[in-house]
Motif scaffolding. Structure first.
Motif, PDB file in Angstrom:
ATOM      1  N   SER A 148      52.105  35.607  33.966  1.00  0.00           N
ATOM      2  CA  SER A 148      51.823  35.307  32.562  1.00  0.00           C
ATOM      3  C   SER A 148      51.221  36.488  31.803  1.00  0.00           C
ATOM      4  N   VAL A 149      50.679  37.477  32.514  1.00  0.00           N
ATOM      5  CA  VAL A 149      50.049  38.613  31.833  1.00  0.00           C
ATOM      6  C   VAL A 149      50.725  39.938  32.145  1.00  0.00           C
ATOM      7  N   LYS A 150      51.694  39.918  33.032  1.00  0.00           N
ATOM      8  CA  LYS A 150      52.353  41.154  33.441  1.00  0.00           C
ATOM      9  C   LYS A 150      52.984  41.845  32.232  1.00  0.00           C
ATOM     10  N   GLY A 151      52.740  43.145  32.117  1.00  0.00           N
ATOM     11  CA  GLY A 151      53.267  43.905  30.993  1.00  0.00           C
ATOM     12  C   GLY A 151      52.376  43.906  29.774  1.00  0.00           C
ATOM     13  N   ARG A 152      51.355  43.034  29.767  1.00  0.00           N
ATOM     14  CA  ARG A 152      50.444  42.963  28.620  1.00  0.00           C
ATOM     15  C   ARG A 152      49.017  43.370  29.008  1.00  0.00           C
ATOM     16  N   PHE A 153      48.605  43.043  30.220  1.00  0.00           N
ATOM     17  CA  PHE A 153      47.249  43.347  30.699  1.00  0.00           C
ATOM     18  C   PHE A 153      47.303  44.471  31.714  1.00  0.00           C
ATOM     19  N   THR A 154      46.234  45.269  31.733  1.00  0.00           N
ATOM     20  CA  THR A 154      46.103  46.346  32.703  1.00  0.00           C
ATOM     21  C   THR A 154      44.703  46.340  33.305  1.00  0.00           C
ATOM     22  N   ILE A 155      44.645  46.268  34.621  1.00  0.00           N
ATOM     23  CA  ILE A 155      43.360  46.330  35.317  1.00  0.00           C
ATOM     24  C   ILE A 155      43.141  47.753  35.808  1.00  0.00           C
ATOM     25  N   SER A 156      41.899  48.210  35.725  1.00  0.00           N
ATOM     26  CA  SER A 156      41.554  49.542  36.215  1.00  0.00           C
ATOM     27  C   SER A 156      40.109  49.519  36.702  1.00  0.00           C
ATOM     28  N   ARG A 157      39.734  50.585  37.385  1.00  0.00           N
ATOM     29  CA  ARG A 157      38.370  50.642  37.889  1.00  0.00           C
ATOM     30  C   ARG A 157      37.875  52.081  37.885  1.00  0.00           C
ATOM     31  N   ASP A 158      36.564  52.209  37.770  1.00  0.00           N
ATOM     32  CA  ASP A 158      35.899  53.508  37.858  1.00  0.00           C
ATOM     33  C   ASP A 158      34.788  53.340  38.892  1.00  0.00           C
ATOM     34  N   ASN A 159      35.060  53.729  40.120  1.00  0.00           N
ATOM     35  CA  ASN A 159      34.084  53.513  41.184  1.00  0.00           C
ATOM     36  C   ASN A 159      32.813  54.345  40.979  1.00  0.00           C
ATOM     37  N   ALA A 160      32.932  55.462  40.298  1.00  0.00           N
ATOM     38  CA  ALA A 160      31.746  56.274  40.020  1.00  0.00           C
ATOM     39  C   ALA A 160      30.778  55.539  39.086  1.00  0.00           C
ATOM     40  N   LYS A 161      31.348  54.698  38.219  1.00  0.00           N
ATOM     41  CA  LYS A 161      30.528  53.907  37.287  1.00  0.00           C
ATOM     42  C   LYS A 161      30.305  52.487  37.792  1.00  0.00           C
ATOM     43  N   ASN A 162      30.895  52.183  38.963  1.00  0.00           N
ATOM     44  CA  ASN A 162      30.752  50.832  39.521  1.00  0.00           C
ATOM     45  C   ASN A 162      31.210  49.766  38.536  1.00  0.00           C
ATOM     46  N   THR A 163      32.332  50.024  37.892  1.00  0.00           N
ATOM     47  CA  THR A 163      32.810  49.174  36.797  1.00  0.00           C
ATOM     48  C   THR A 163      34.315  48.947  36.915  1.00  0.00           C
ATOM     49  N   VAL A 164      34.712  47.752  36.533  1.00  0.00           N
ATOM     50  CA  VAL A 164      36.118  47.374  36.493  1.00  0.00           C
ATOM     51  C   VAL A 164      36.451  46.954  35.061  1.00  0.00           C
ATOM     52  N   TYR A 165      37.681  47.203  34.661  1.00  0.00           N
ATOM     53  CA  TYR A 165      38.101  46.916  33.292  1.00  0.00           C
ATOM     54  C   TYR A 165      39.352  46.040  33.286  1.00  0.00           C
ATOM     55  N   LEU A 166      39.536  45.338  32.191  1.00  0.00           N
ATOM     56  CA  LEU A 166      40.771  44.610  31.946  1.00  0.00           C
ATOM     57  C   LEU A 166      41.168  44.863  30.496  1.00  0.00           C
ATOM     58  N   GLN A 167      42.202  45.672  30.313  1.00  0.00           N
ATOM     59  CA  GLN A 167      42.738  45.926  28.982  1.00  0.00           C
ATOM     60  C   GLN A 167      43.763  44.851  28.684  1.00  0.00           C
ATOM     61  N   MET A 168      43.537  44.128  27.601  1.00  0.00           N
ATOM     62  CA  MET A 168      44.412  43.015  27.244  1.00  0.00           C
ATOM     63  C   MET A 168      45.072  43.316  25.912  1.00  0.00           C
ATOM     64  N   ASN A 169      46.381  43.482  25.939  1.00  0.00           N
ATOM     65  CA  ASN A 169      47.158  43.753  24.729  1.00  0.00           C
ATOM     66  C   ASN A 169      48.097  42.599  24.434  1.00  0.00           C
ATOM     67  N   SER A 170      48.639  42.592  23.236  1.00  0.00           N
ATOM     68  CA  SER A 170      49.593  41.553  22.825  1.00  0.00           C
ATOM     69  C   SER A 170      49.061  40.166  23.158  1.00  0.00           C
ATOM     70  N   LEU A 171      47.829  39.931  22.800  1.00  0.00           N
ATOM     71  CA  LEU A 171      47.176  38.672  23.142  1.00  0.00           C
ATOM     72  C   LEU A 171      47.869  37.485  22.498  1.00  0.00           C
ATOM     73  N   LYS A 172      47.853  36.369  23.210  1.00  0.00           N
ATOM     74  CA  LYS A 172      48.455  35.126  22.758  1.00  0.00           C
ATOM     75  C   LYS A 172      47.384  34.028  22.744  1.00  0.00           C
ATOM     76  N   PRO A 173      47.569  33.009  21.934  1.00  0.00           N
ATOM     77  CA  PRO A 173      46.599  31.908  21.941  1.00  0.00           C
ATOM     78  C   PRO A 173      46.390  31.306  23.330  1.00  0.00           C
ATOM     79  N   GLU A 174      47.429  31.297  24.153  1.00  0.00           N
ATOM     80  CA  GLU A 174      47.289  30.743  25.504  1.00  0.00           C
ATOM     81  C   GLU A 174      46.466  31.616  26.436  1.00  0.00           C
ATOM     82  N   ASP A 175      46.074  32.793  25.981  1.00  0.00           N
ATOM     83  CA  ASP A 175      45.157  33.633  26.766  1.00  0.00           C
ATOM     84  C   ASP A 175      43.696  33.210  26.560  1.00  0.00           C
ATOM     85  N   THR A 176      43.461  32.280  25.653  1.00  0.00           N
ATOM     86  CA  THR A 176      42.111  31.804  25.407  1.00  0.00           C
ATOM     87  C   THR A 176      41.531  31.158  26.655  1.00  0.00           C
ATOM     88  N   ALA A 177      40.377  31.671  27.089  1.00  0.00           N
ATOM     89  CA  ALA A 177      39.744  31.192  28.322  1.00  0.00           C
ATOM     90  C   ALA A 177      38.432  31.933  28.522  1.00  0.00           C
TER      91      ALA A 177
END
Length: 122
Positions: free
Chosen positions: A63-92
């Motif tokens: 449902s999110v393939k091609g729109r969301f991108t997960i990444s991480r920066d281990n030096a910052k101990n942080t994970v990210y989720l870039q969400m593009n082309s958002l849809k109302p059904e992504d509400t959560a």
């Protein structure tokens, strides 16, 4: 025990973008698979995306393939989720989680954040 804190949620319009962050503390997450899950009102919590320890492998729900991108920066101990082309059904509520296994299965994740609300208006 690792503490995970999500941020970056909020209100977006359909077609818009948001970037979620998950900051870890207490120990390094460089040895963990990190995942994002979401739970819509009245529904079960479901898998969204996961990334392997070194970031070399990523996994996405259809449902999110091609729109969301997960990444991480281990030096910052942080994970990210870039969400593009958002849809109302992504509400959560979106949750960050850590697992000692390379898995997309919710039961394999044993450390969870408190969640951040994402609302997409049409």
């Amino acid at each position: 025990q690792v503490q995970l804190v999500e941020s970056g949620g909020g209100l977006a319009q359909s077609g818009g973008s948001l970037r979620l962050s998950c900051a870890a503390s207490g120990r390094t997450i460089s040895g963990d698979t990190m995942g994002w899950f979401r739970q819509a009102p009245g529904k079960e919590r479901v898998f969204v995306a996961a990334i392997s320890m070194n970031g070399g492998r990523t996994y996405y729900a259809d449902s999110v393939k091609g729109r969301f991108t997960i990444s991480r920066d281990n030096a910052k101990n942080t994970v990210y989720l870039q969400m593009n082309s958002l849809k109302p059904e992504d509400t959560a509520v979106y949750y960050c989680a850590a697992s000692p296994y390379l898995s997309t299965a919710l039961p394999r994740y044993d450390n969870w954040g408190q969640g951040t609300q994402v609302t997409v208006s049409s």
